[in-house]
Design an enzyme around this catalytic site. Structure first.
Site, short mmCIF file in Angstrom:
data_model
loop_
_atom_site.label_atom_id
_atom_site.label_comp_id
_atom_site.label_asym_id
_atom_site.label_seq_id
_atom_site.Cartn_x
_atom_site.Cartn_y
_atom_site.Cartn_z
N THR A 42 0.82 -1.22 0.00
CA THR A 42 0.00 0.00 0.00
C THR A 42 0.86 1.26 0.00
O THR A 42 1.99 1.26 0.49
CB THR A 42 -0.89 0.00 1.26
OG1 THR A 42 -1.52 1.27 1.41
CG2 THR A 42 -0.09 -0.26 2.53
N ASP A 43 0.28 2.34 -0.52
CA ASP A 43 0.99 3.63 -0.47
C ASP A 43 1.09 4.17 0.95
O ASP A 43 1.88 5.07 1.24
CB ASP A 43 0.30 4.66 -1.38
CG ASP A 43 -1.16 4.93 -1.04
OD1 ASP A 43 -1.70 4.28 -0.11
OD2 ASP A 43 -1.78 5.77 -1.70
N GLU A 44 0.30 3.58 1.87
CA GLU A 44 0.30 4.09 3.25
C GLU A 44 1.62 3.85 3.96
O GLU A 44 1.86 4.45 5.02
CB GLU A 44 -0.83 3.46 4.05
CG GLU A 44 -2.19 3.85 3.55
CD GLU A 44 -3.30 3.48 4.50
OE1 GLU A 44 -3.02 3.20 5.68
OE2 GLU A 44 -4.46 3.46 4.06
N TYR A 55 -2.00 -0.53 11.04
CA TYR A 55 -2.13 -1.22 9.75
C TYR A 55 -0.94 -0.91 8.85
O TYR A 55 -0.26 -1.82 8.35
CB TYR A 55 -3.44 -0.82 9.06
CG TYR A 55 -3.44 -1.10 7.57
CD1 TYR A 55 -3.43 -2.41 7.10
CD2 TYR A 55 -3.40 -0.07 6.62
CE1 TYR A 55 -3.39 -2.69 5.74
CE2 TYR A 55 -3.36 -0.33 5.27
CZ TYR A 55 -3.36 -1.64 4.82
OH TYR A 55 -3.32 -1.92 3.48
N LYS A 58 2.17 -3.28 7.32
CA LYS A 58 2.42 -3.45 5.88
C LYS A 58 3.86 -3.03 5.55
O LYS A 58 4.54 -3.69 4.76
CB LYS A 58 1.43 -2.62 5.05
CG LYS A 58 -0.02 -3.09 5.10
CD LYS A 58 -0.22 -4.49 4.52
CE LYS A 58 0.01 -4.56 3.04
NZ LYS A 58 -0.35 -5.93 2.50
#
Ligand code: NAD
Ligand code: DAU
Length: 334
Positions: free
Chosen positions: A120-122, A147, A151
């Site tokens: 994810t870009d997060e 979260y 990741k």
């Protein structure tokens, strides 16, 4: 090709399996999915006889070893994926996203299978609302939530297994997906199904946060390009220049339902809420020639609204419990 797809009963994984079955008859797909609250066998029902389905946990090393041993390649979607849940209880995120990825990496290392890691870009944290920049492959990791921290951890494990053990892996970090089969806990399906139920959409805080929306089919077409032609050890960012603030997304959904643009509620904001995500997908576009098909957000959104209208039996069983969980977590109209 014998392909193992983890998390294939979830939102993006199910769309990936549908796409693969439709376009790649030469690929034998095995899905490994624990069927958590987010997994749904019904998402694979139309193609149930074209794939093999195994219910199980990616952190189960013996099971993973056996399944990876029978695969040429693994695409790893399985995860705990919802930020709000990670704030309420981070442990399943650590267990699935970190320990589960570790089990898969040990198996692909042993069996020398090709591995693609969905991320994810997060992992890059967030950008200020007035920052004209975007994330690229060199942006330092700076995750905000449990979260995104798990990741980021899993991405770093992959990088280490490539460098230390020669695992043939690629990583992709994608922005916010929308489309069919997305759980009603997530922003867009939550508002659509609220409106179908005659309930006002619920916007966290002022709703100025920006997400870079991409249709799930565009995410998955990029994953296939990377799986086939990506450079081993390389990270690719996936995004389709779809930046929108949350309030304007709610207003587009309201418009599609024929409702007034202010017919929504502001509710308690998410703690630590990331302000803005934006992806620079130049590497993916130039090196692999990938381009998105869904360039018109509004058209993609209308088709998604239509899908939720036509597939109430798919989402209805989760709706009441999902809304109840938000209220129990303290969500209130402000
Ligand atoms: P989802 O929550 O809809 O689906 C996750 C799936 O994984 C479910 O089917 C669930 O049953 C399964 N799963 C969970 N724990 C498991 C375990 N221990 N063992 C086996 N299966 C397990 O998630 P999604 O939105 O489809 O996201 C898929 C992947 O894409 C995740 O890795 C997520 O981080 C990443 N991602 C999502 C988005 C997005 O916008 N949704 C964007 C970028 C990246
Ligand atoms: O950027 C990629 C990420 O996108 C993925 O890694 C995650 O798995 C995925 O869940 C998604 O994370 P977000 O936290 O951005 O998505 P979510 O759908 O939860 O929320 C999108 C935005 O909408 C966010 O700013 C919070 C806001 N929101 C969300 C809900 C559920 C609301 O305003 N109201 C809501 O009811």
């Amino acid at each position: 090709m014998r392909l193992l797809v983890t998390g294939g009963a979830g939102f993006i994984g199910a769309n990936f399996v549908h796409r693969t079955v439709a376009r790649r008859p030469d690929v034998h797909v095995t899905v490994l999915d624990k069927l958590t609250y987010a997994g749904n066998r019904a998402s694979l029902a139309p193609i149930a006889d074209r794939i093999e389905f195994v219910q199980g946990d990616i952190a189960d090393a013996a099971l993973v070893d056996r399944l990876v041993g029978g695969a040429d390649a693994v695409v790893h979607f399985a995860a705990e994926s919802h930020n709000d849940n990670s704030l309420a209880d981070p442990w399943p995120f650590v267990q699935t996203n970190i320990v589960g990825t570790y089990a898969l990496l040990q198996a692909v290392r042993k069996h020398e299978a090709r591995y693609h890691h969905i991320s994810t870009d997060e992992v890059y944290g967030d950008l200020e609302l007035d920052d004209p920049g975007a994330f690229n492959e060199s942006t330092p990791y700076n995750p905000s939530s449990p979260y995104s921290a798990t990741k980021a951890s899993s991405d770093l494990l992959v990088r280490a297994w490539v460098r230390s053990f020669g695992v043939r892996a690629t990583i992709s970090n994608c922005s916010n997906n929308f489309g069919p089969y997305q759980h009603v806990e997530k922003f867009i399906p939550r508002q659509i199904t609220n409106l179908i139920d005659g309930v006002r959409p619920r916007l966290y805080g002022a709703g100025h946060q920006v997400r870079d929306w991409i249709h799930v089919d565009d995410h998955n077409s990029a994953v296939w390009e990377i799986l086939q032609r990506g450079r081993i050890g390389q990270t690719y960012l996936i995004g389709a220049d779809g930046e929108r603030d949350n309030k304007s997304v709610v207003q587009l959904i309201l418009e599609a339902f024929g409702r007034a643009p202010d017919d929504f509620d502001h509710v308690t904001d998410r703690p630590g809420h990331d302000q803005r995500y934006a992806i620079d997908a130049t590497l993916l576009r130039t090196e692999l020639g990938w381009e998105p098909e869904y360039r018109d957000f509004r058209k993609g959104l209308d088709a998604t609204i239509e899908w939720y209208r036509e597939n109430e039996s798919w989402w209805r069983p989760q709706k009441a419990a999902t809304e109840h969980a938000y209220v129990s977590a303290g969500e209130q109209v402000i």
